[in-house]
Structures are given as structure tokens and as C-alpha cells.
Design a protein around this motif. Structure first.
Motif, PDB file in Angstrom:
ATOM      1  N   VAL A 141     -29.850  19.241   9.142  1.00 47.30           N
ATOM      2  CA  VAL A 141     -30.803  18.137   8.941  1.00 47.30           C
ATOM      3  C   VAL A 141     -31.228  17.471  10.259  1.00 47.30           C
ATOM      4  CG1 VAL A 141     -31.068  15.860   7.856  1.00 47.30           C
ATOM      5  CG2 VAL A 141     -29.914  17.697   6.624  1.00 47.30           C
ATOM      6  N   CYS A 142     -30.324  17.431  11.250  1.00 48.22           N
ATOM      7  CA  CYS A 142     -30.613  16.728  12.510  1.00 48.22           C
ATOM      8  C   CYS A 142     -31.945  17.157  13.132  1.00 48.22           C
ATOM      9  CB  CYS A 142     -29.514  16.988  13.528  1.00 48.22           C
ATOM     10  SG  CYS A 142     -27.940  16.276  13.071  1.00 48.22           S
ATOM     11  N   CYS A 177     -30.647   7.703  15.206  1.00 50.46           N
ATOM     12  CA  CYS A 177     -29.502   8.350  14.566  1.00 50.46           C
ATOM     13  C   CYS A 177     -28.658   7.267  13.902  1.00 50.46           C
ATOM     14  CB  CYS A 177     -28.682   9.104  15.604  1.00 50.46           C
ATOM     15  SG  CYS A 177     -27.286   9.975  14.897  1.00 50.46           S
ATOM     16  N   VAL A 178     -28.351   7.431  12.632  1.00 49.68           N
ATOM     17  CA  VAL A 178     -27.621   6.371  11.937  1.00 49.68           C
ATOM     18  C   VAL A 178     -26.204   6.209  12.488  1.00 49.68           C
ATOM     19  CG1 VAL A 178     -28.989   6.609   9.824  1.00 49.68           C
ATOM     20  CG2 VAL A 178     -26.814   7.836  10.036  1.00 49.68           C
ATOM     21  N   PHE A 179     -25.696   7.216  13.163  1.00 45.88           N
ATOM     22  CA  PHE A 179     -24.389   7.062  13.814  1.00 45.88           C
ATOM     23  C   PHE A 179     -24.447   5.930  14.838  1.00 45.88           C
ATOM     24  CE2 PHE A 179     -23.161  11.367  12.373  1.00 45.88           C
ATOM     25  CZ  PHE A 179     -21.864  11.084  11.953  1.00 45.88           C
ATOM     26  N   CYS A 210     -22.925  10.096   8.726  1.00 46.82           N
ATOM     27  CA  CYS A 210     -24.006  10.992   8.350  1.00 46.82           C
ATOM     28  C   CYS A 210     -23.483  12.422   8.333  1.00 46.82           C
ATOM     29  CB  CYS A 210     -25.150  10.867   9.353  1.00 46.82           C
ATOM     30  SG  CYS A 210     -26.576  11.858   8.914  1.00 46.82           S
ATOM     31  N   LEU A 240     -23.959  14.159  19.523  1.00 49.76           N
ATOM     32  CA  LEU A 240     -22.817  13.510  18.887  1.00 49.76           C
ATOM     33  C   LEU A 240     -21.511  14.055  19.442  1.00 49.76           C
ATOM     34  CD1 LEU A 240     -24.195  13.593  15.265  1.00 49.76           C
ATOM     35  CD2 LEU A 240     -23.789  11.532  16.615  1.00 49.76           C
ATOM     36  N   GLY A 248     -25.611  14.891   8.258  1.00 47.29           N
ATOM     37  CA  GLY A 248     -26.751  15.680   8.727  1.00 47.29           C
ATOM     38  C   GLY A 248     -26.407  16.873   9.607  1.00 47.29           C
ATOM     39  N   PRO A 249     -25.461  16.737  10.535  1.00 48.38           N
ATOM     40  CA  PRO A 249     -25.189  17.860  11.444  1.00 48.38           C
ATOM     41  C   PRO A 249     -24.635  19.104  10.769  1.00 48.38           C
ATOM     42  CG  PRO A 249     -24.312  15.806  12.337  1.00 48.38           C
ATOM     43  CD  PRO A 249     -24.757  15.513  10.947  1.00 48.38           C
ATOM     44  N   CYS A 253     -34.630  15.378  11.516  1.00 45.43           N
ATOM     45  CA  CYS A 253     -34.384  13.952  11.726  1.00 45.43           C
ATOM     46  C   CYS A 253     -34.919  13.540  13.097  1.00 45.43           C
ATOM     47  CB  CYS A 253     -32.888  13.686  11.628  1.00 45.43           C
ATOM     48  SG  CYS A 253     -32.450  11.949  11.683  1.00 45.43           S
ATOM     49  N   LYS A 254     -34.601  14.352  14.100  1.00 40.51           N
ATOM     50  CA  LYS A 254     -35.074  14.068  15.450  1.00 40.51           C
ATOM     51  C   LYS A 254     -36.592  14.189  15.514  1.00 40.51           C
ATOM     52  CE  LYS A 254     -31.399  13.172  17.906  1.00 40.51           C
ATOM     53  NZ  LYS A 254     -30.451  12.855  16.834  1.00 40.51           N
ATOM     54  N   PRO A 285     -31.826   9.756   6.423  1.00 39.33           N
ATOM     55  CA  PRO A 285     -31.778   9.049   7.714  1.00 39.33           C
ATOM     56  C   PRO A 285     -33.089   8.330   8.041  1.00 39.33           C
ATOM     57  CG  PRO A 285     -30.887  11.260   7.964  1.00 39.33           C
ATOM     58  CD  PRO A 285     -31.440  11.171   6.585  1.00 39.33           C
TER      59      PRO A 285
HETATM   60  S1  SF4 Z   1     -26.510  12.758  12.493  1.00 39.69           S
HETATM   61 FE1  SF4 Z   1     -27.804  12.136  10.781  1.00 39.69          FE
HETATM   62  S2  SF4 Z   1     -29.010  10.426  11.533  1.00 39.69           S
HETATM   63 FE2  SF4 Z   1     -28.104  11.454  13.307  1.00 39.69          FE
HETATM   64  S3  SF4 Z   1     -29.679  12.908  13.961  1.00 39.69           S
HETATM   65 FE3  SF4 Z   1     -28.337  14.017  12.567  1.00 39.69          FE
HETATM   66  S4  SF4 Z   1     -29.289  13.758  10.566  1.00 39.69           S
HETATM   67 FE4  SF4 Z   1     -30.196  12.239  11.890  1.00 39.69          FE
END
Ligand code: SF4
Ligand SMILES: Cc1cc2nc3c(=O)[nH]c(=O)nc-3n(C[C@H](O)[C@H](O)[C@H](O)COP(=O)(O)OP(=O)(O)OC[C@H]3O[C@@H](n4cnc5c(N)ncnc54)[C@H](O)[C@@H]3O)c2cc1C
Ligand code: SF4
Ligand code: SF4
Ligand code: SF4
Ligand code: SF4
Ligand code: FES
Lengths: 287, 250, 347
Positions: B168-169, B179-181, B187, C329, B189-190, B172-173, B201
Motif C-alpha cells: 500500500v505504501c 505517513c500515519v506512523f 499502519c 520506516l 500498509g508496508p 500512499c506516497k 491512510p
Molecule cells: S506505512 Fe501506511 S501511512 Fe505510512 S506510507 Fe505506508 S501505507 Fe502510508
């Protein structure tokens, strides 16, 4: 404030983005999985101006389905049509196999480097193909025939899995007699009806004489094949810069933009697909 | 219909519901303006949301919901035998989905809690693929109409649909979301299959993994990241098991 | 280069004036992180007040205004056995305010690939040529390493470039368009005092770089340390999520997808930006993946940034903004990875 004066500057659309509308004039089944397509650029003027060199490829597009790279498999002097030998392996190739004569496709190109046939003047030429690798070799074979007196001995070694998978077998006799070149085939698996040799392509080296100082080699096939064939040729003393291979990578643009065909520090669509073996050795993870 | 001279067949389709909220079926039936085009390319022969009379002569079956009872098993097997292509639609059918909450408690407690003094025949929650072979998983909770239509177009063309393998990231980007983190939320998403345009997100909710896990997702790394950021295992486990998308890695 | 100054009040007039007829894009904040710091992004501005000239760093680079994340390349009208293709690549002119020197340098690098190569890209070209860029200096952040990448100053690639010297902006002019825009509003010639102030500000900026990455031998190291376990170490953390490439101002690789409508009479060819960290980046028909493992893909992202691009254009692709490091991350940043790489070399 009104619009700044030099706004909306025109940019030019290159033919490499637009492509040529082309008609499938024949779709000839070769084996269970491969078909030979004859494709003619619709516009007579564009057709006349379209030139390519042996080993180059085009991007062929089915609007709404996808676009893929395919090597040109016909003679550079054939102005009537381009021949493409295509194996049915997925989305676009599968759809292509369903198309009939008369369907219009898009082609862009030609792209990539070519086999330097001009450098090979005065030398023996050894062409080696595994499986579908014979497709990109047809252009250099035709070239060699058109300039037959430029080259000394021309030998083709062709390896296939089974006799049923041999491509263009119907042409071999013509190549032998009219083109005056030597062609040896070998298959990995066959029943008793197969009169020829069984084994892998390197087994054929025993049947021919190679003069390392006087030979250029062209190798086309799956990556494992390059490795063994080129290693063998090196031990015979053939300089690496006189061996040419054609690499395959994923491609989305053919123009050095999408990076998908990246190999080591360069791109297969720009600096390849034809590389000399010295360069290949210098590119990380090329084979 | 023709495509570059190839005549395209209109596949006959049936849409069926099992234990689910019918949300996915509704997705297919809603947006009237596009229904006309949809019916141009497919022939709907069995779909309760649209018409009550159904026949059993379909090529493609879209099946919503998860399987909980023996009678559902029999019904699904019948559909499987009839359909050339069976598509699981939505998180319940593909993953077990929210129904799966039930599997986390002893079954007898659930039956008592839900049905009180009138226990019924109900078994553990199963995905369609636990019961019959499934050809295509169309993920999402609910599925998106546009992705459904995309799938239909592929089916009509006779192309095997390729769902995004990436997480999903990526999308999302591409939405330029924060980033909701970074905002202190969790999340998934990764490690979750992309293709939803990161709708959660985008609305500042972490992803819950309704589309199942992405190809070769790096769970270990995600767990390390979640723990480093101070999320408790209990909290993580609740999130990860919500849709049953991650084979209970925690 | 020509220089002028403009007061902050007049700068406001200028942007508002441009806004009347043109799309203006600039940094604005929407969310706050857990520490309360604003998160910025480049978006269309509806009024001057939305523009935050004191922004730190946009979370994602403004590259998407030149290379959109998704872009239709061509549409087709299908009929019978054939089709007609239509290509549209013109855009409405627009202005981007507040781009950093690193982002401008990033565009110059993209220009090398998209404009100055064998096959110029008309879609990029249309956007690049029809976008006015007003750059803006800032004091480096903790983790900016643009100095090491030689991209901390921009000498071309923009129309105007502004440095805050207190009451006024000191403006470098690099195009006719920029000159004309500035001239329509009250700008002043550069005085001696302005020049002193400018030098002082530049000096202050230069003294504030904290992060350095030594890249002199990195291209060689990329080959020497190709098999190093550094890659495995970082690669094991990598989520293969592509966030780094999406936010990066220089990552440009893409995929093409084609789509057809439900009536099967209209088709679209679409480009979408991709990342070499994503699993199927190099997968070919039959399922063979040339880069099957996360650490190999991660290595190639660095290989392209610090080795492949150097070979083609004599410069690294990376401009040292550390957006990828911030967005990752898993904590994978160029500084950390390259330090590790150099470390193993010394050990
Ligand atoms: S971790 Fe979630 S909010 Fe952050 S970029 Fe990925 S999908 Fe988006
Ligand atoms: C320079 C070059 C020359 C080629 N010449 C021939 C030829 O003469 N005959 C032939 O049959 N095949 C050839 N191929 C391979 C051919 O391009 C692939 O078989 C084809 O892309 C598969 O597409 P698909 O949509 O059917 O497969 P899918 O598996 O459905 O692939 C989906 C998409 O992935 C990409 N893709 C997948 N595999 C490849 C690949 N190997 N190369 C590039 N992109 C890929 C394409 O974008 C494709 O549309 C060549 C490849 C290259 C790079
Ligand atoms: S962001 Fe996650 S939970 Fe939300 S729709 Fe997408 S996959 Fe489902
Ligand atoms: S390096 Fe970080 S941001 Fe990039 S793909 Fe790996 S985990 Fe994602
Ligand atoms: S580094 Fe990777 S993601 Fe970036 S442009 Fe190169 S190939 Fe694409
Ligand atoms: S620091 Fe990261 S995001 Fe910035 S240019 Fe370099 S690779 Fe791209
Ligand atoms: S095919 Fe796009 S860079 Fe080579």
C-alpha cells in the motif's frame, strides 16, 4: 498579471513515442508455442524510411493490452514487412497469438545495439542459438548471405529441447545450399525417429573447427547457455570482444527511461541488447 | 464485441453471497450509470441483488462471504462444479475477513454469545479456498467497483488479471499523504497488497490489511518497526488478526 | 547572472498577481507529527497565506509536477481491426515557489535523462518548459547532505532564486521569464548593503551543514563491495515498499500499463512511477525475477544512484536531501548505508 510571454512552448513529439501503425499480414504457426508474424507498416512512406540493423528490436503494442519488446527476425533488406517470431508466454504474446491477418498493431523502434556485421568482414562467423534465440539470429544470417563474399566460413550451431521445438527447420536446407553456410543442430531429448545428434549445444564444438584468430561469434539463447558457450570459446582463445551476446530483460520503454532493463551500470535497451562479452563480464549480474 | 478483429464472448456470470455483509455485492450493483456498460460486456444470469430469478448456467461465479456452516459448504461446492472460473470477492471470501473475529474465541462461547438460547449449526470461519479451489481473489473490504470492472474487462479479453504485488505504501506516497506512523498511528500498509489507492491512510487511518498481504511481505521487519515505535504486542496482534490477512504471525 | 532584491511586501504582491491567472504551487502544511512539527508538501496554493516560506523540507519532493506519479501517455479509439491514437502532452503553465537548491539540481539531473539524451521525453519536456521555478534558500537541516553531493547551491535550472536577507529577498535571475515577472512588480537593484547581507547569509548557511557523506570512492566501492554483507544487513530490514523512490526527487523509473474500457472501444496507455525496490521490478515472462531478493533490489537502488548514473553522466543521481531516509520506516538512509560501506572497506 497576464501570462508570462514565453509560456506554453511547443515540444516535439518524436516518432519513438508515437510509433507506427502496422498491419499483420500473416500469422504463421511454427510450433505449438511459436508463431511467425509478418507485419507491414501501414504508411508507405514510413515503411520506406524504416531501417534497422541485425540484432535490433522493436516495441510492439496492442492498444489496451500492453507493449513488449520483440527482436526483428527478418532481413534488413526486406522492405515489404518485418518478421517477428513470437512465443506465447503471457498477456500480450497470448493476445498476439489470437490475432488474425488484418489486425492493426503499433510498433516503435528500432531500438538497441546491433551485431556489428561490418566489423566481421574477412572473418569466419560462428552463430550459436538456443531455442528461441534463433529468432534474433535470422537478421544476421540474412545479412551474411546478402554480403556472402565479405565473410569466410559461416557456421550455425543450433540447440533445441526437442525436435518439435526446432524453429525455422524448413529453411535450413536453403541456408546450407544456397547461402553456403554450415548448420548443425542438436536436441536434448528425442525419440528414435530423430536422426540427428542428441545433447547440449556445447557438444557440437567437437564437430567443428574454430580458428580463434579468425572468428567472430554471436551467441543468443538462455543465460545459462551464454555462460558455458562463452567460457568454452574463451578457453579456445577467442578474444572476448569478438563474442557477441544478446541479453534479455524486462522492458517498458526501449529508450533508456524506465530503468526496468537495467543491468549493472547500464540499460539493456540502450547499450544492449547486443553486448560484447567483455562488457558483459564487466556488468554486474549480467549473466 | 470485438477487439482488433477478435470476437469477444460475453461471459455469463452469477454472483453469490455466503456469510458476509453483502457490501461487496452491493458494490457491484451500485452506481447505476456504469451498470449499463457492465451489462454490455457480461450477461448476469444469477444475482439476487438485481433480480430474484436466477438460473444455474453461468461461466464465472463471483462469491462473497466466508464459509461457516456445512450447508454452505455444499452450496459452494455446487457453484464450484458449475463455474469455469470462481472468483472470491472481498476480504471475507479471500481471507475470512472480519468474520474471523469469531475464530479467536472458543466456538461454544461464540454460539452462546451470538445466538443465546437458540444455538445453531455453525463451524469455524473458513475462506473459500479452504473449501474449494479458487481461481482469482478479488481483495478489499469492500471490493471497489472500479477494480471489479477491471477484472471483468480482463475476463472478457481472456487475460489472467495481475494484481499489484507491491504494498500500500507505494500508492500512499503517490497521494502525498503524511505517513500515519509519523502521526503516532499504526499502519499495516508496508505489508498489505496495494491497489486501493491507500484510501485509509489518505483519511488518516492506518491500514488494517483488508487486501491481504503483499507478495513476499517482510513481516519480521515490520514487527521490529512496530515494537521500536512502542506499540504493544496486544495492540499489534489485534490489528494483524483483524482481517486474518497475515496468517496469524502474532 | 543578474541579481535584484524585492521586499517581502512586494513579493506577496508578485505571487498574488501571478495567482490571478496561473496555477501556483508551493509548500504548505497539513498534518503535524508526534513532536508537533509541521509536515509539508508541495500543493496548489489558493492564496498567498497558504504559502509557508519558512518551511523546512517537503515530505515528498516536487518531482511529481514534472513526472506525475500517473500519467496518460496516449488514448486510442478502437474500431473493427484497427485504432486511432491520440497523444496529448501539453499542460497549463504553472509556477512552483519555494523549491530548494537540491530539488532544482535534481531537475537538472532529470533533464540529462529526459531532455538531453537520445530520446527526449516530450511529456516531461512540456512540463519542464512550461513551469516557472522560483527557488528558495534555507538553512540546512540536521540530516541534509547536499553539500557532499555538490548540490547545495543552484546556478541554473530555475527562473528566480531567492535568499531571505531580512527585510528583503535577494533574487538571482536566470531566465527572461523570471526577469519579466520580477520587473512587473517593484524590485530594486542590489545595493552594497544587500550584497553584504547576502554574503553573510550564505556564509551562515554554509557553516551549518552537519551531515557529510564521503562519496569520492563510492562508485568504485559499489563494485568492490558488491558481494558485501552490508547489503544483506540493510536489505533484511527493507520492506520493499518503494517509499524511498516515491519521495526521492531524482528517482524516475516507471512502468507502463494499458487499460481498456467496458465497451472495448477506448483504450489508454498509462505511465506510473515505480521503484527498483519493488518485488516485480525485473520480473519477466515465465516468472523469472532477475532481482529476487530485497537486499539485491536495495543494492541496485544505491547502484543506480551512486554508480550507474555516474558512469552515464559523470555525477551521482542522489542530491542528498535525505527524504528517502526520512520516509523509510526501516531507518535505511544513504548516510547510514554508505558509511557502513566505507567502514567495511577500512576494516
Ligand atoms: S506505512 Fe501506511 S501511512 Fe505510512 S506510507 Fe505506508 S501505507 Fe502510508
Ligand atoms: C530485446 C528483447 C527481444 C525479445 N525478442 C523476443 C522475440 O523475438 N520473440 C519472443 O517471443 N520474445 C522476445 N522477447 C521476450 C518478450 O518480450 C516477452 O516474452 C514478452 O514481453 C512477454 O510479454 P507478455 O505480456 O506476453 O508476458 P507477461 O508475463 O504477461 O508479462 C507482462 C509484462 O511484463 C513485461 N515483460 C515480461 N517479460 C518480459 C521480457 N522477457 N522482456 C521484456 N518485458 C517483459 C512486459 O511489459 C509484459 O507486457 C524479447 C525480449 C527482449 C528484452
Ligand atoms: S489502506 Fe489497507 S485497510 Fe484500507 S482499503 Fe487499503 S488495504 Fe484495506
Ligand atoms: S529502503 Fe526503506 S523506504 Fe525504501 S523500499 Fe526499503 S523499507 Fe521501503
Ligand atoms: S534508483 Fe531505483 S527507484 Fe531510483 S530511478 Fe533508479 S531504478 Fe528507479
Ligand atoms: S537523499 Fe535519498 S531521496 Fe534524496 S536524492 Fe538522495 S536518494 Fe533521493
Ligand atoms: S526499456 Fe526502459 S530503460 Fe530500457
Amino acid at each position: 498579471m497576464s501570462k508570462p510571454p514565453d509560456f506554453n512552448r511547443q515540444t516535439i513529439l518524436m516518432q519513438s513515442e508515437r510509433g507506427f501503425k502496422s498491419e499483420i499480414i500473416a500469422a504463421i504457426p511454427l510450433t505449438a508455442k511459436e508463431k511467425l508474424f509478418h507485419i507491414r507498416i501501414c504508411d508507405p512512406c514510413e515503411r520506406e524510411n524504416f531501417t534497422f540493423l541485425p540484432g535490433q528490436f522493436i516495441m510492439i503494442e496492442l492498444p489496451g493490452c500492453g507493449e513488449i519488446p520483440i527482436s526483428i527476425s527478418s532481413s534488413t533488406s526486406n522492405k515489404e514487412f518485418l518478421a517477428l517470431c513470437i512465443r506465447n508466454v503471457g498477456k500480450v504474446t497470448g493476445m498476439l497469438h489470437r490475432l488474425k491477418a488484418g489486425a492493426i498493431v503499433g510498433i516503435r523502434g528500432p531500438f538497441g545495439t546491433h551485431f556489428p556485421m561490418e566489423k566481421m568482414t574477412g572473418y569466419n562467423v560462428l552463430l550459436m542459438a538456443g531455442g528461441l534465440g534463433i529468432a534474433p539470429l535470422r537478421a544476421p544470417i540474412y545479412w551474411a548471405n546478402n554480403h556472402r563474399s565479405d565473410y569466410k566460413d559461416i557456421i550455425i550451431l543450433y540447440g533445441a529441447k526437442e525436435p518439435e521445438q526446432i524453429l525455422f527447420g524448413y529453411q535450413f536446407e536453403e541456408w546450407r545450399t544456397i547461402y553456403n553456410l554450415n548448420i548443425l543442430t542438436i536436441v536434448q531429448k528425442a525419440d528414435k525417429r530423430w536422426p540427428g545428434r542428441k545433447g547440449i549445444i556445447t557438444d557440437l564444438f567437437g564437430d567443428i573447427h574454430i580458428e580463434p584468430d579468425n572468428t567472430f561469434a554471436i551467441v543468443c539463447g538462455p543465460p545459462v547457455m551464454f555462460k558455458f558457450v562463452c567460457a568454452h570459446l574463451s578457453t579456445l582463445g577467442l578474444p572476448r570482444q569478438r563474442m557477441f551476446v544478446s541479453l534479455e530483460r524486462r522492458m517498458h520503454c526501449g529508450m533508456g527511461k524506465c530503468c526496468r532493463c537495467n543491468v549493472g551500470s547500464t540499460f539493456t535497451c540502450l547499450d544492449g541488447p547486443v553486448f560484447d562479452y567483455w562488457t558483459v563480464m564487466n556488468l554486474k549480474e549480467a549473466i | 464485441m470485438k477487439y482488433l478483429g477478435i470476437t469477444l464472448e460475453r461471459p455469463k456470470i452469477g454472483v453469490f453471497g455466503f456469510t458476509g455483509c453483502e457490501g461487496c455485492q452491493l458494490q457491484i450493483a451500485n452506481k447505476e450509470e456504469t451498470l449499463k456498460n457492465l451489462f454490455n460486456s457480461i450477461e448476469v444470469v444469477n444475482f439476487r441483488e438485481i433480480s430474484s430469478d436466477g438460473c444455474d448456467d453461468y461461466d464465472v461465479a463471483f462469491v462473497e462471504g466466508s464459509i461457516t456452516t456445512e450447508s454452505e459448504v455444499t452450496r459452494l461446492q455446487k457453484i464450484r462444479n458449475q463455474a469455469k472460473i470462481l472468483v472470491a470477492i472481498g476480504a471475507c471470501a479471500c481471507l475470512g475477513g472480519v468474520n474471523n473475529l469469531k475464530s479467536r474465541f472458543p466456538l461454544s462461547d461464540v454460539v452462546k454469545e451470538v445466538y443465546g438460547m437458540h444455538p445453531v449449526d455453525t463451524g469455524p470461519v473458513r475462506r473459500l479456498q479452504d473449501v474449494v479451489s479458487v481461481d482469482i481473489d478479488l481483495p478489499g473490504c469492500p471490493i471497489s467497483k472500479s477494480e471489479f470492472e477491471w477484472l471483468v474487462r480482463n475476463l472478457v479479453l481472456g487475460i489472467k488479471p495481475q494484481f499489484p504485488q507491491y504494498p500500500v505504501c507505494v500508492e500512499c506516497k503517490q497521494q502525498l499523504n503524511s505517513c500515519v506512523f509519523d502521526m503516532g498511528m499504526m499502519c499495516l500498509g508496508p505489508v498489505t497488497r496495494g491497489g486501493c489507492n491507500a484510501i485509509c491512510p489518505r483519511n488518516r487511518f492506518g491500514c488494517w490489511g483488508c487486501r491481504g498481504h503483499s507478495e513476499e511481505a517482510n513481516f519480521e521487519s515490520l514487527m521490529r518497526i512496530l515494537r521500536e515505535r512502542g506499540f504493544e504486542d496486544e495492540h499489534i496482534s489485534e490489528r494483524i488478526n483483524f482481517f486474518n490477512a497475515f496468517n496469524g504471525i502474532l | 547572472m543578474l541579481f535584484k532584491t524585492i521586499t517581502k511586501e512586494n513579493f506577496r504582491n508578485m505571487i498574488e498577481g501571478i495567482m490571478e491567472n496561473n496555477e501556483v504551487i508551493g509548500p504548505k502544511s497539513r498534518d503535524r507529527d508526534t513532536k508537533g512539527a509541521k509536515i509539508y508538501r508541495f500543493l496548489k496554493l489558493n492564496s498567498f497565506d497558504e504559502l509557508e516560506m519558512d518551511y523546512t523540507r517537503s515530505y515528498s519532493s516536487p518531482k511529481n509536477y514534472f513526472l506525475p506519479f500517473k500519467e496518460d501517455l496516449a488514448t486510442y479509439d478502437l474500431r473493427d481491426t484497427g485504432w486511432e491514437q491520440e497523444i496529448r502532452y501539453t499542460i497549463h503553465p504553472r509556477i512552483i515557489v519555494g523549491m530548494r537548491a537540491c530539488d532544482i539540481n535534481a531537475l537538472l539531473k532529470l533533464d540529462q535523462v529526459m531532455l538531453k539524451s537520445q530520446y527526449p521525453n516530450p511529456y516531461y519536456s512540456a512540463r519542464r518548459r512550461n513551469t516557472v521555478i522560483i527557488g528558495l534558500d534555507h538553512e540546512p537541516l540536521e540530516d541534509c547532505f547536499c553539500r557532499s553531493m555538490n548540490t547545495d547551491t543552484a546556478f541554473h535550472g530555475f527562473d528566480l532564486f531567492m535568499t531571505d536577507i531580512g527585510e528583503k529577498y535577494f533574487v538571482a535571475i536566470n531566465s527572461d521569464t523570471g526577469y519579466m515577472i520580477l520587473n512587473r512588480f517593484d524590485s530594486c537593484e542590489v545595493g552594497e548593503e544587500d550584497q553584504l547581507l547576502y554574503k553573510e547569509v550564505r556564509g551562515r548557511i554554509e557553516s551549518k551543514f552537519k551531515t557529510q557523506v564521503d562519496i569520492t570512492i563510492v562508485p568504485e566501492l559499489m563494485d568492490l563491495e558488491f558481494e558485501s554483507d552490508v547489503w544483506k544487513r540493510w536489505g533484511d530490514k527493507c520492506l520493499s515498499c518503494g517509499s524511498c523512490a516515491m519521495v526521492c526527487p531524482t528517482c524516475y523509473c516507471y512502468g507502463i500499463e494499458e487499460d481498456i474500457d467496458l465497451n472495448f472501444d477506448k483504450a489508454t496507455k498509462r505511465r506510473f512511477l515505480y521503484s527498483c525496490n519493488l518485488l516485480d521490478f525485473a520480473t519477466v515472462a515465465g516468472g523469472h525475477n532477475f532481482r529476487p531478493e530485497a537486499h539485491i533490489r536495495l543494492k541496485y537502488r544505491y547502484y543506480h544512484q551512486f554508480r550507474g548514473f555516474v558512469e552515464a553522466f559523470n555525477q551521482s543521481l542522489c542530491v542528498g536531501c535525505n527524504r528517502c531516509g526520512k520516509a523509510c520506516l526501516a531507518g535505511i538512509s544513504p548516510k547510514a548505508v554508505i558509511d557502513d560501506l566505507i567502514g567495511t572497506e577500512k576494516r
